[in-house]
Write a protein that holds these residues in place. Structure first.
Motif, PDB file in Angstrom:
ATOM      1  N   ALA A 165      -2.330  -2.167   1.904  1.00  0.00           N
ATOM      2  CA  ALA A 165      -1.331  -1.133   1.922  1.00  0.00           C
ATOM      3  C   ALA A 165      -0.544  -1.230   0.624  1.00  0.00           C
ATOM      4  CB  ALA A 165      -0.287  -1.443   2.919  1.00  0.00           C
ATOM      5  N   GLU A 166      -0.418  -2.245  -0.164  1.00  0.00           N
ATOM      6  CA  GLU A 166       0.188  -2.103  -1.373  1.00  0.00           C
ATOM      7  C   GLU A 166      -0.783  -1.387  -2.474  1.00  0.00           C
ATOM      8  OE1 GLU A 166       1.642  -5.150  -4.950  1.00  0.00           O
ATOM      9  OE2 GLU A 166       0.878  -6.152  -3.283  1.00  0.00           O
ATOM     10  N   ALA A 167      -1.882  -1.537  -2.483  1.00  0.00           N
ATOM     11  CA  ALA A 167      -2.880  -0.976  -3.315  1.00  0.00           C
ATOM     12  C   ALA A 167      -2.747   0.560  -2.958  1.00  0.00           C
ATOM     13  CB  ALA A 167      -4.416  -1.379  -3.082  1.00  0.00           C
ATOM     14  N   GLN A 168      -2.852   1.085  -1.693  1.00  0.00           N
ATOM     15  CA  GLN A 168      -2.784   2.439  -1.227  1.00  0.00           C
ATOM     16  C   GLN A 168      -1.528   2.928  -1.694  1.00  0.00           C
ATOM     17  OE1 GLN A 168      -5.212   4.385   0.044  1.00  0.00           O
ATOM     18  NE2 GLN A 168      -3.697   5.908  -0.807  1.00  0.00           N
ATOM     19  N   ASN A 169      -0.226   2.266  -1.847  1.00  0.00           N
ATOM     20  CA  ASN A 169       0.909   2.680  -2.307  1.00  0.00           C
ATOM     21  C   ASN A 169       0.778   2.933  -3.800  1.00  0.00           C
ATOM     22  OD1 ASN A 169       2.293   2.666   0.097  1.00  0.00           O
ATOM     23  ND2 ASN A 169       3.093   0.500   0.044  1.00  0.00           N
ATOM     24  N   LEU A 170       0.174   1.979  -4.418  1.00  0.00           N
ATOM     25  CA  LEU A 170      -0.138   2.336  -6.039  1.00  0.00           C
ATOM     26  C   LEU A 170      -0.690   3.388  -6.127  1.00  0.00           C
ATOM     27  CD1 LEU A 170       0.507   0.964  -8.689  1.00  0.00           C
ATOM     28  CD2 LEU A 170      -1.570  -0.500  -8.156  1.00  0.00           C
ATOM     29  N   LEU A 171      -1.879   3.773  -5.600  1.00  0.00           N
ATOM     30  CA  LEU A 171      -2.376   5.129  -5.759  1.00  0.00           C
ATOM     31  C   LEU A 171      -1.605   6.443  -5.331  1.00  0.00           C
ATOM     32  CD1 LEU A 171      -5.959   4.101  -3.894  1.00  0.00           C
ATOM     33  CD2 LEU A 171      -5.481   4.600  -6.535  1.00  0.00           C
ATOM     34  N   ASP A 172      -1.041   6.460  -4.352  1.00  0.00           N
ATOM     35  CA  ASP A 172       0.090   7.391  -4.185  1.00  0.00           C
ATOM     36  C   ASP A 172       0.986   7.460  -5.153  1.00  0.00           C
ATOM     37  OD1 ASP A 172      -1.307   7.378  -1.871  1.00  0.00           O
ATOM     38  OD2 ASP A 172       0.453   6.312  -0.502  1.00  0.00           O
ATOM     39  N   VAL A 173       1.576   6.234  -5.783  1.00  0.00           N
ATOM     40  CA  VAL A 173       2.720   6.429  -6.970  1.00  0.00           C
ATOM     41  C   VAL A 173       1.842   7.116  -8.007  1.00  0.00           C
ATOM     42  CG1 VAL A 173       3.838   5.157  -8.466  1.00  0.00           C
ATOM     43  CG2 VAL A 173       4.054   4.713  -6.163  1.00  0.00           C
TER      44      VAL A 173
END
Length: 115
Positions: A84-92
Motif C-alpha cells: 500500500a505504501e508503494a501504491q501511495n508513492l505512485l499516486d503521489v
C-alpha cells in the motif's frame, strides 16, 4: 530468497527506523541500483501486543481514551503494509510530477518486488 532477486545486497543498512531499515542493492535481472526497505521480523506482532496492553489499561483507567487508541492502532497498522505504501508513492508521484518534476525527485517503487 534475496540472492534470487538481487546480485548485490549490502548487509550494512543505509538507515533504520522504528519498524525497519533500508539497504542498497542491485536487481539481478536489470542491473538497476535500488534501495530495499526491510521490515524487522515480528515488529507488527510486537506493535499489536503493545497497543493491546495500552488499550486494555485505558479501558480500566481512562475509558474515554479507548477510541483514540483504536484510531492510533488503525493509522499505525497502515505503516506495516509496504505494498500500500508503494501504491501511495505512485499516486503521489502522479499528482506531483506534472508540475514539479523539474524540482523534486520521487522514488519509483518496483511493485513486482513489494511484499
Amino acid at each position: 530468497r534475496i540472492d534470487e532477486v538481487f546480485d548485490r545486497f549490502d548487509d550494512e543498512p543505509l538507515g533504520a527506523a522504528s519498524i525497519g531499515q533500508v539497504h542498497r542493492a542491485r536487481v539481478r535481472d536489470t542491473g538497476e541500483e535500488v534501495v530495499v526497505k526491510v521490515q524487522y521480523p515480528g515488529v507488527e506482532a510486537k506493535f499489536r501486543g503493545d497497543i493491546k496492553t495500552i488499550t486494555d489499561f485505558c479501558r480500566l483507567a481512562m475509558p474515554q481514551n479507548v477510541p483514540f487508541m483504536t484510531e492510533i492502532e488503525k493509522q499505525f497498522l497502515t505503516e506495516f503494509d509496504y505494498r500500500a505504501e508503494a501504491q501511495n508513492l505512485l499516486d503521489v508521484a502522479e499528482a506531483v510530477r506534472p508540475r514539479w518534476a523539474h524540482a523534486v525527485a520521487i522514488p519509483e517503487p518496483l511493485l513486482r518486488y513489494c511484499t
